[in-house]
Design a protein around this motif. Structure first.
Motif: not given
Length: 133
Positions: A104-133
């Motif tokens: 079922g749902t758990s705090l560890a799973r919720a934090i885990g998926v949030t951190l994973t998505w933050l990694a995706y967002v950060f990497a995506s933004v950084a990659l787009l920055f380096y692609a354009i800069a």
């Protein structure tokens, strides 16, 4: 003076994630042997959770590791690689731990998926920055 490059940082995080995938895989094998199930989950909840923890990690980790590798290729600062790697690793460890404890749902799973998505967002933004800069 020995400086850590983005390539060194990427090597660290790729290595750690490969070890994490191996551990999650071994946990599935252990459950399979314990319950004598060769294929599927045999209707055993702990085996099903181990399979999903490994499966979920294999769904998220490869794409993020490509992002980490490309950050190194474009010579993004090592800090950017480390931040992406740490967020992803912490997220995947927490998610795997939470899922292995409960389906079922758990705090560890919720934090885990949030951190994973933050990694995706950060990497995506950084990659787009380096692609354009």
């Amino acid at each position: 003076m020995n400086t850590v490059t983005s390539g060194h940082a990427a090597a660290l995080w790729v290595g750690l994630h490969l070890i994490l995938l191996l551990i999650l895989s071994l946990l599935v094998v252990r459950q399979r042997r314990k319950h004598k199930v060769a294929l599927g989950d045999g209707g055993i909840p702990e085996l099903e959770r181990a399979i999903r923890a490994f499966g979920n990690a294999t769904e998220y980790i490869p794409a993020a590791l490509i992002g980490i590798a490309v950050l190194a290729v474009v010579e993004a600062p090592a800090l950017a690689v480390h931040l992406t790697g740490f967020l992803l690793f912490a997220g995947r460890v927490l998610h795997g731990f939470g899922l292995s404890r409960s389906g079922g749902t758990s705090l560890a799973r919720a934090i885990g998926v949030t951190l994973t998505w933050l990694a995706y967002v950060f990497a995506s933004v950084a990659l787009l920055f380096y692609a354009i800069a």
